[in-house]
Design an enzyme around this catalytic site. Structure first.
Site, PDB file in Angstrom:
ATOM      1  N   CYS A 121      15.815 -12.705  17.741  1.00 31.49           N
ATOM      2  CA  CYS A 121      15.690 -11.548  18.320  1.00 31.49           C
ATOM      3  C   CYS A 121      15.174 -11.867  20.107  1.00 31.49           C
ATOM      4  CB  CYS A 121      14.595 -10.574  18.208  1.00 31.49           C
ATOM      5  SG  CYS A 121      14.363  -8.691  19.615  1.00 31.49           S
ATOM      6  N   CYS A 157       7.212  -7.949  22.399  1.00 29.82           N
ATOM      7  CA  CYS A 157       7.234  -6.793  21.157  1.00 29.82           C
ATOM      8  C   CYS A 157       6.014  -7.291  19.944  1.00 29.82           C
ATOM      9  CB  CYS A 157       7.963  -6.396  20.809  1.00 29.82           C
ATOM     10  SG  CYS A 157       8.379  -5.476  18.876  1.00 29.82           S
ATOM     11  N   CYS A 213       6.656  -8.651  15.668  1.00 35.03           N
ATOM     12  CA  CYS A 213       6.500 -10.298  15.158  1.00 35.03           C
ATOM     13  C   CYS A 213       5.680 -10.654  15.714  1.00 35.03           C
ATOM     14  CB  CYS A 213       8.126 -10.733  15.597  1.00 35.03           C
ATOM     15  SG  CYS A 213       8.957  -9.574  14.396  1.00 35.03           S
ATOM     16  N   CYS A 262      16.539  -3.064  16.325  1.00 35.51           N
ATOM     17  CA  CYS A 262      15.178  -4.410  15.795  1.00 35.51           C
ATOM     18  C   CYS A 262      16.314  -5.116  14.724  1.00 35.51           C
ATOM     19  CB  CYS A 262      14.453  -3.915  15.585  1.00 35.51           C
ATOM     20  SG  CYS A 262      12.776  -4.211  13.991  1.00 35.51           S
ATOM     21  N   GLN A 293       5.965   2.203   0.974  1.00 30.16           N
ATOM     22  CA  GLN A 293       6.374   0.315   1.140  1.00 30.16           C
ATOM     23  C   GLN A 293       7.312   0.039   1.979  1.00 30.16           C
ATOM     24  OE1 GLN A 293       3.785  -1.970   0.551  1.00 30.16           O
ATOM     25  NE2 GLN A 293       3.547  -1.293  -1.283  1.00 30.16           N
ATOM     26  N   TYR A 336      -6.440   2.661  -5.870  1.00 31.95           N
ATOM     27  CA  TYR A 336      -6.455   2.770  -4.892  1.00 31.95           C
ATOM     28  C   TYR A 336      -4.513   3.121  -4.835  1.00 31.95           C
ATOM     29  CZ  TYR A 336     -10.458   0.346  -3.488  1.00 31.95           C
ATOM     30  OH  TYR A 336     -11.881   0.013  -3.518  1.00 31.95           O
ATOM     31  N   GLU A 389      -6.737   8.329  -5.488  1.00 31.01           N
ATOM     32  CA  GLU A 389      -6.406   7.356  -4.285  1.00 31.01           C
ATOM     33  C   GLU A 389      -7.014   8.774  -4.047  1.00 31.01           C
ATOM     34  OE1 GLU A 389      -4.185   6.061  -2.606  1.00 31.01           O
ATOM     35  OE2 GLU A 389      -4.936   7.480  -0.959  1.00 31.01           O
ATOM     36  N   ASP A 402      -5.894  -1.494  -5.501  1.00 32.26           N
ATOM     37  CA  ASP A 402      -4.332  -2.264  -4.260  1.00 32.26           C
ATOM     38  C   ASP A 402      -5.786  -1.679  -3.137  1.00 32.26           C
ATOM     39  OD1 ASP A 402      -2.974  -2.438  -2.855  1.00 32.26           O
ATOM     40  OD2 ASP A 402      -1.092  -1.591  -3.751  1.00 32.26           O
ATOM     41  N   CYS A 405      -3.644  -7.023   0.650  1.00 28.19           N
ATOM     42  CA  CYS A 405      -3.044  -7.148   1.636  1.00 28.19           C
ATOM     43  C   CYS A 405      -4.104  -8.009   3.387  1.00 28.19           C
ATOM     44  CB  CYS A 405      -3.047  -5.761   2.460  1.00 28.19           C
ATOM     45  SG  CYS A 405      -3.825  -5.011   2.726  1.00 28.19           S
TER      46      CYS A 405
END
Ligand code: SAH
Length: 499
Positions: A93, A99, A102, A185, A308, A337, A358, A427, A454
């Site tokens: 790219c 940008c 990434c 993209c 997701q 979660y 949640e 999560d 995460c």
């Protein structure tokens, strides 16, 4: 050797608390990049002074310009790669540096995976205080992608006008709202370009104005595109600064021609805000949602639903979670979660009873609808904070076992199973679990905890707590959900220690 001084630039410290080891702002320096920071910046040293350099990769020999100086470290800008690292690749790219999407596209994909493994392992050691092998018997190799491009099923593309009045669709340049035109993209679904071409040509043909952030005039703000990778269904949602779109039928005509388009929507957002979507959505054509599947579970996805973004890797993540949960069909499981219940529904296929918690009410509405859609009946969802819902059940259950029995009994569960589940899956968002939530997990004494994370820094912190309370880490599995970015998902199996 000090960096070259340019035009007699004075030595200076920009934050007032250090001398930047004598490197003036703007000084050019040669650096060998020895390592990479958690945000993907290259790290090089000059005279013992550490520089962080965006876009430099480990193994590069570079020319950089000193920018912001702190007492013991500084930031430098990459000027030229003098000798490329063996891990440097030519990023496909052309916008990868402008940008923000990434961060490490210039790093060979295998090396990206190693970078992510190192990041997680370092946090487990440094923050969690764990010793590999001794405290963590198994760390599986990270699960990467065979083809690490075109993986995102969702794109939110800002629309604007360039200085010649032409409609542009692209991305915001880092830290600004200046749109750099790019309809291609390489992380998004391959069909996005054709859809954006159609929207832009429609706007030009029928003189439909783009929104102007400066004065709140104009109409089209964003195009949201969601693709069901397993079904091929596509949703196109125009976010507009108003209640209706002129010549909407012409847009529908164009978009309907594109294979897969199943839902054409208008979302109204008239607020001067960075939030992309407003609350009101109208259907121009087709269904108000698209359907996708992960494994053999179907999900209906609306513009506002959380889902997701990398379905290929999500399946691998959930399969690992399912394996770690070690279900035989007899277990009671809490899924904290739970979002729209994606993991809960996956687990419910192999468990006796699953309870999901949640905080976002609309996500729970989606979760309940998805359970119905899949005819899954052994799952029950609760709206609220995990750190409130779980202790409430626990305290109430301990004090009034009959009340809980009634509540749980109605759904095929048992009060005892609810209070002392076999497995608890968590999560949480980046900040990790609330201490109250962790404390209650320990009180409930599940056999196993499956932690999906995460952010490996908060993961390590929470694991340290659990391991001080009679639990031990058994296995770690990392999954690359976001190639070319610095993010990494980690799943950990934590087991109650036998005394
Ligand atoms: N397990 C889901 C979603 C994980 S994202 C999936 O795999 O799709 C984390 C979720 O935690 C989000 O849906 C967020 O709304 C929710 N959340 C954030 N804080 C929370 C809290 N204190 N209690 C319960 N849920 C919370």
């Amino acid at each position: 050797m000090k960096g070259k001084k340019k035009n007699g630039a004075k030595r200076q410290a920009t934050d007032g608390n250090g001398q930047g080891a004598g490197f003036p702002k703007g000084a050019e320096l040669e650096l060998f990049i020895e390592d990479m920071g958690t945000e993907g910046e290259g790290i090089g040293k000059k005279d013992g002074f550490i520089f962080f350099v965006k876009d430099a990769v480990v193994g590069d020999h570079i020319l950089a310009k000193a920018m912001k100086m702190k007492k013991n470290y500084g930031y430098a800008r990459l000027v030229e790669v003098l000798e490329p690292s063996p891990y440097r690749v030519c990023p496909p790219c052309t916008f990868h540096r402008q940008c923000g999407g990434c961060q490490i596209q210039a790093l060979d994909y295998r090396q990206q995976l190693k970078f992510k493994e190192d990041k997680v392992i370092n946090n487990l050691k440094r923050i969690g205080g764990f010793l590999l092998l001794e405290d963590i018997p198994v760390i599986h190799p990270i699960i990467g992608m065979d083809d690490p491009y075109f993986y995102r099923n969702k794109a939110q593309v800002p629309i604007g006008m360039d200085k010649d009045g032409k409609v542009v669709a692209g991305f915001y340049a880092a830290h600004t709202h200046v749109i750099i035109p790019n309809r291609k993209c390489l992380l998004g679904a391959e069909g996005n370009e054709r859809i954006l071409d159609s929207v832009v040509s429609f706007m030009e043909e029928y003189k439909v104005p783009a929104y102007r952030e400066e004065d709140g005039t104009g109409l089209v703000r964003h195009v949201l595109i969601r693709t069901g990778f397993s079904t091929g269904e596509i949703m196109v949602c125009l976010v507009i600064n108003g209640g209706s779109l002129p010549y909407a039928e012409k847009l529908v005509e164009k978009l309907r021609m594109i294979k897969g388009v199943a839902s054409i929507l208008l979302n109204r957002n008239e607020r001067n805000t960075n939030t992309i979507l407003g609350e009101e959505t109208a259907t121009l054509w087709g269904q108000p949602f698209i359907t996708d599947t992960i494994g053999n579970i179907k999900y209906q996805i609306s513009p506002l639903s959380f889902y997701q973004v990398n379905p290929v890797q999500t399946k691998k993540l959930y399969e690992a979670a399912l394996e770690f949960a070690g279900l035989t069909g007899k277990e009671t499981v809490w899924d904290l979660y739970c979002g729209i219940g994606t993991i809960s529904l996956f687990l419910a296929q192999k468990a006796k009873q699953v309870y999901g918690v949640e905080v976002v009410a609309s996500a729970i509405a989606d979760a309940r609808r998805n359970a119905e859609l899949n005819r899954i009946e052994n799952v029950e969802f609760f709206v609220g904070k995990a750190e409130e819902v779980l202790p409430e059940f626990y305290v109430k259950g301990k004090m009034e076992p009959s009340a809980n029995a009634k509540e749980a009994g109605g759904y095929g569960g048992s009060a005892d199973g609810m209070l002392h589940p076999d497995v608890i899956v968590v999560d949480p968002p980046r900040k990790g679990c609330d201490p109250k939530c962790l404390e209650t997990i320990v009180k409930m004494q599940p056999e196993r905890v499956v932690y999906v994370s995460c952010d490996s820094a908060t993961l390590a912190r929470d694991l340290k707590y659990l391991c001080g309370e009679g639990y031990g880490v058994q296995k770690v599995q990392m999954v690359d959900m976001f190639p070319h970015t610095v993010h990494v998902e980690t799943i950990v199996l934590i087991q109650k220690k036998t005394s």
